[in-house]
Design an enzyme around this catalytic site. Structure first.
Site, PDB file in Angstrom:
ATOM      1  CG  ASN A  68     -49.577 -45.586 -55.211  1.00 41.59           C
ATOM      2  OD1 ASN A  68     -50.138 -46.600 -55.235  1.00 41.59           O
ATOM      3  ND2 ASN A  68     -49.694 -44.627 -56.194  1.00 41.59           N
ATOM      4  CB  CYS A 129     -54.877 -49.399 -61.254  1.00 39.29           C
ATOM      5  SG  CYS A 129     -53.774 -49.338 -59.888  1.00 39.29           S
ATOM      6  CB  THR A 193     -49.679 -42.892 -60.899  1.00 41.86           C
ATOM      7  OG1 THR A 193     -50.088 -44.245 -61.098  1.00 41.86           O
ATOM      8  CG2 THR A 193     -50.372 -42.498 -59.637  1.00 41.86           C
ATOM      9  N   GLY A 243     -53.215 -34.661 -61.288  1.00 42.35           N
ATOM     10  CA  GLY A 243     -51.551 -34.850 -61.394  1.00 42.35           C
ATOM     11  C   GLY A 243     -50.767 -33.645 -60.828  1.00 42.35           C
ATOM     12  N   GLY A 244     -50.349 -33.783 -59.410  1.00 42.06           N
ATOM     13  CA  GLY A 244     -49.437 -32.637 -59.054  1.00 42.06           C
ATOM     14  C   GLY A 244     -50.169 -31.526 -58.447  1.00 42.06           C
ATOM     15  N   GLY A 265     -54.746 -35.072 -55.137  1.00 37.89           N
ATOM     16  CA  GLY A 265     -54.292 -36.268 -54.823  1.00 37.89           C
ATOM     17  C   GLY A 265     -53.274 -36.294 -53.547  1.00 37.89           C
TER      18      GLY A 265
END
Length: 305
Positions: A68, A129, A193, A243-244, A265
């Protein structure tokens, strides 16, 4: 099993929260479950002024994940306080604000705008970010900047806990965690991310207009687990792991390596009721793993001698 958690002074009924940018402002998910059953929600990233975000396309599916480059699109903090926050069940649900700014002074100013808002339970600070062009990733890669931002936010946050969200796009994430601790942070969340990209061989163009975006989803879970494991053994701050995570078993893995709470997420895009299901299923998963209590299980990883 008692699933309540005290995270940096936050009283959570369970350790399951939703990650910023993946759950809107919470209102969008009310038809998929009772928000009050969640441990908390972290709303979409907020800036002082409204942001339009990056140009389209800004999402790309990848094997076992998603890229993203939204660019922190948001209506601005004032619009959030006026039209979003009053509609949330803040008395029964901790609502955490996620802060985005381009320098320490602006982070401090944004924190000050939220410090006296009773409906905001804590501040999560996005120093990492990778989806924006103005410096977001630079903060997360520079320990000195992390400390500076943490100090600025903590100075203006009133009594609200300050949680620094760390980037995995660094050589040693423990250095960044210690920098946040030095800045007075009350807690940490990780990981944000991973920086990545995708291309289209037919058009010969990047699949994101921003070219580079943030990789999330199951593909990043091993990296996230490694980072959480390293950080909980390097600092004294409580850690939220993300995360995942797509199942209660995934959530349990993060708790096992030492996370006090977790965030759901990308799974929210796949199945909007994921977080609600994990809340229901986690106690059974822990019992099946032989856990006597959530507290006993958390951080009980047995390492090779």
């Amino acid at each position: 099993m008692d699933m309540s958690v005290d995270f940096a002074g936050l009283k959570l009924k369970n350790p399951i929260l939703t990650a910023s940018g993946t759950f809107g402002f919470g209102l969008e998910f009310k038809r998929f479950g009772e928000l009050e059953k969640l441990g908390g929600i972290i709303v979409k990233g907020l800036s002082i002024k409204p942001r339009e975000g990056n140009p389209m396309p800004r999402l790309a599916e990848t094997p076992c994940g998603m890229l993203n480059a939204i660019g922190i699109q948001n209506p601005g903090v004032e619009a959030f306080l006026k039209s979003k926050l009053p509609k949330l069940p803040v008395k029964d649900l901790p609502v955490l604000a996620n802060l985005y700014a381009t320098d320490a002074q602006e982070f401090g100013e944004l924190a000050g705008m939220l410090a006296e808002e009773e409906g905001v339970a804590a501040l999560e600070v996005n120093v990492s970010c990778p989806n924006v062009k103005e410096g977001g990733i630079a903060f997360g890669q520079d320990p000195a900047q992390i400390t500076k931002v943490a100090k600025a936010v903590k100075k203006n946050s009133g009594k609200k806990p300050v949680i620094i969200k760390l980037s995995p796009n660094v050589t040693d994430i423990t250095v960044c965690a210690k920098a946040a601790e030095d800045g007075g942070a009350d807690g940490l969340s990780l990981i944000n991310t991973l920086s990545g990209m995708a291309v289209d061989i037919k058009s010969r163009k990047p699949r994101l207009a921003n070219v580079i975006g943030g990789l999330s989803g199951p593909a990043v879970k091993p990296v996230a687990l490694r980072c959480v494991h390293q950080v909980v053994n390097a600092v004294d701050l409580p850690v939220m792991g993300l995360g995942g995570i797509t199942t209660a078993e995934d959530a349990a893995e993060f708790l096992l390596v030492g996370a006090k709470a977790v965030q759901i997420g990308t799974a929210n895009f796949i199945s909007p009721d994921t977080a609600f299901k994990i809340v229901e299923e986690l106690p059974g998963v822990l019992k099946a793993a032989g856990a006597k209590s959530l507290e006993e299980f958390t951080g009980s990883l047995i390492l090779p001698e």
